[in-house]
Design a protein around this motif. Structure first.
Motif, short mmCIF file in Angstrom:
data_model
loop_
_atom_site.label_atom_id
_atom_site.label_comp_id
_atom_site.label_asym_id
_atom_site.label_seq_id
_atom_site.Cartn_x
_atom_site.Cartn_y
_atom_site.Cartn_z
N SER A 66 0.95 -1.31 0.02
CA SER A 66 0.02 -0.39 0.50
C SER A 66 1.32 1.39 0.42
CB SER A 66 -0.97 0.10 1.12
OG SER A 66 -0.39 0.25 2.26
N SER A 67 1.96 0.85 0.30
CA SER A 67 2.99 2.36 -0.02
C SER A 67 3.46 2.33 -1.00
CB SER A 67 3.86 2.35 1.56
OG SER A 67 4.83 1.21 1.54
N THR A 68 3.70 1.51 -1.93
CA THR A 68 4.46 1.23 -3.70
C THR A 68 3.60 2.60 -4.27
OG1 THR A 68 5.17 -0.95 -2.99
CG2 THR A 68 5.23 -0.03 -5.06
N ARG A 69 4.03 3.67 -5.01
CA ARG A 69 3.64 4.13 -5.87
C ARG A 69 3.22 3.37 -7.31
NH1 ARG A 69 8.11 7.34 -6.23
NH2 ARG A 69 6.69 8.30 -8.45
N PRO A 70 2.19 3.41 -7.92
CA PRO A 70 1.84 2.85 -8.39
C PRO A 70 2.75 3.35 -10.11
CG PRO A 70 -0.28 4.58 -8.31
CD PRO A 70 1.10 4.27 -7.05
N GLU A 71 3.06 4.60 -9.40
CA GLU A 71 3.98 4.85 -11.14
C GLU A 71 5.54 4.42 -10.95
OE1 GLU A 71 0.86 8.46 -9.95
OE2 GLU A 71 2.69 7.27 -8.54
N VAL A 72 5.76 3.94 -10.09
CA VAL A 72 7.05 2.77 -9.63
C VAL A 72 6.89 1.49 -10.42
CG1 VAL A 72 8.65 2.12 -8.17
CG2 VAL A 72 8.26 4.49 -7.57
N VAL A 73 5.70 1.37 -9.94
CA VAL A 73 5.37 -0.04 -10.94
C VAL A 73 4.77 0.12 -12.70
CG1 VAL A 73 3.44 -1.62 -10.01
CG2 VAL A 73 4.38 -0.86 -8.39
N HIS A 74 4.60 0.85 -12.48
CA HIS A 74 4.06 0.44 -13.85
C HIS A 74 5.64 1.28 -15.07
CE1 HIS A 74 2.84 2.60 -17.84
NE2 HIS A 74 1.27 1.95 -17.59
N GLU A 75 6.46 1.51 -14.25
CA GLU A 75 7.60 2.16 -15.35
C GLU A 75 8.80 0.82 -14.91
OE1 GLU A 75 11.90 3.78 -14.08
OE2 GLU A 75 10.22 5.50 -13.40
N PHE A 76 8.52 -0.13 -13.78
CA PHE A 76 8.69 -2.15 -13.64
C PHE A 76 8.49 -2.28 -14.54
CE2 PHE A 76 9.41 -5.83 -11.62
CZ PHE A 76 10.97 -5.85 -11.89
N VAL A 77 7.39 -2.31 -14.37
CA VAL A 77 6.33 -3.57 -15.45
C VAL A 77 6.71 -2.22 -17.40
CG1 VAL A 77 4.36 -3.79 -16.43
CG2 VAL A 77 4.71 -4.06 -13.77
N SER A 78 6.52 -1.66 -17.42
CA SER A 78 7.08 -1.40 -18.93
C SER A 78 8.43 -1.71 -19.35
CB SER A 78 7.00 -0.06 -19.16
OG SER A 78 5.89 0.89 -18.64
N ASP A 79 10.04 -1.20 -18.24
CA ASP A 79 11.20 -2.24 -18.15
C ASP A 79 11.58 -3.74 -18.42
OD1 ASP A 79 11.64 0.62 -17.57
OD2 ASP A 79 12.40 0.07 -15.76
N LEU A 80 10.21 -4.91 -18.06
CA LEU A 80 9.71 -5.59 -18.00
C LEU A 80 9.89 -6.04 -19.61
CD1 LEU A 80 7.94 -7.06 -14.78
CD2 LEU A 80 10.57 -7.87 -15.62
N TYR A 81 8.56 -5.11 -20.42
CA TYR A 81 7.48 -5.32 -21.78
C TYR A 81 9.74 -4.73 -22.70
CZ TYR A 81 5.24 -4.41 -25.85
OH TYR A 81 5.15 -4.18 -26.75
N ARG A 82 9.77 -3.91 -22.22
CA ARG A 82 10.87 -3.93 -23.12
C ARG A 82 11.69 -4.80 -23.23
NH1 ARG A 82 9.17 1.57 -21.39
NH2 ARG A 82 11.06 1.52 -19.90
N HIS A 83 11.90 -5.18 -21.84
CA HIS A 83 13.26 -6.35 -21.91
C HIS A 83 12.79 -7.37 -22.90
CE1 HIS A 83 16.52 -8.89 -20.70
NE2 HIS A 83 15.06 -9.95 -20.04
N GLU A 84 11.74 -8.03 -22.91
CA GLU A 84 10.78 -9.06 -23.31
C GLU A 84 11.28 -9.55 -24.78
OE1 GLU A 84 9.45 -11.94 -22.72
OE2 GLU A 84 10.20 -11.42 -20.32
N LEU A 85 10.63 -7.23 -25.34
CA LEU A 85 10.90 -7.11 -26.94
C LEU A 85 12.53 -6.98 -27.21
CD1 LEU A 85 8.53 -3.73 -26.94
CD2 LEU A 85 8.62 -5.97 -28.30
N ARG A 86 13.73 -6.76 -26.05
CA ARG A 86 14.82 -6.85 -26.75
C ARG A 86 14.92 -8.27 -26.72
NH1 ARG A 86 15.32 -2.17 -24.07
NH2 ARG A 86 15.80 -3.72 -21.54
N ARG A 87 14.60 -9.09 -25.94
CA ARG A 87 14.79 -10.50 -26.05
C ARG A 87 14.51 -11.60 -27.93
NH1 ARG A 87 13.26 -13.70 -21.12
NH2 ARG A 87 13.65 -15.57 -22.81
N LEU A 88 13.52 -10.96 -27.58
CA LEU A 88 12.34 -11.54 -28.91
C LEU A 88 13.44 -11.17 -29.99
CD1 LEU A 88 10.30 -13.08 -30.02
CD2 LEU A 88 8.60 -10.41 -29.53
N ARG A 89 13.95 -9.49 -29.88
CA ARG A 89 14.22 -9.76 -31.36
C ARG A 89 15.48 -9.96 -31.37
NH1 ARG A 89 16.89 -3.98 -30.13
NH2 ARG A 89 18.51 -5.72 -29.11
#
Length: 85
Positions: free
Chosen positions: A24-47
């Motif tokens: 409940s103390s984790t800012r949603p912006e921080v979590v969103h950025e983390f998940v976005s980073d995971l997505y970009r990492h997966e895209l790079r792995r796919l490429r």
């Protein structure tokens, strides 16, 4: 925020798929950025896999679309991840 952040139940279910368990103390912006980073990492792995010819080039677009579907919550704003009010 004095009362903390209250994430929507369906968002928490999705976040667990990525190994993310915000408190409940984790800012949603921080979590969103983390998940976005995971997505970009997966895209790079796919490429990289495409460049190593692990699958035909014709399959690349479909694989990108499938990856995007798995990370659908990043198309939402971080504030939309929270319960209203």
């Amino acid at each position: 925020m004095t009362g903390g952040y209250c994430y929507r139940a369906e968002i928490l279910v999705e976040l667990v798929r990525y190994g993310v368990r915000p408190t409940s103390s984790t800012r949603p912006e921080v979590v969103h950025e983390f998940v976005s980073d995971l997505y970009r990492h997966e895209l790079r792995r796919l490429r990289d896999r495409l460049l190593r010819r692990e699958f035909p080039k014709q399959e690349y677009f479909g694989r990108v679309v499938e990856l995007r579907k798995r990370y659908r919550i990043i198309s939402m704003r971080a504030a939309e991840w929270l319960e209203p009010g």
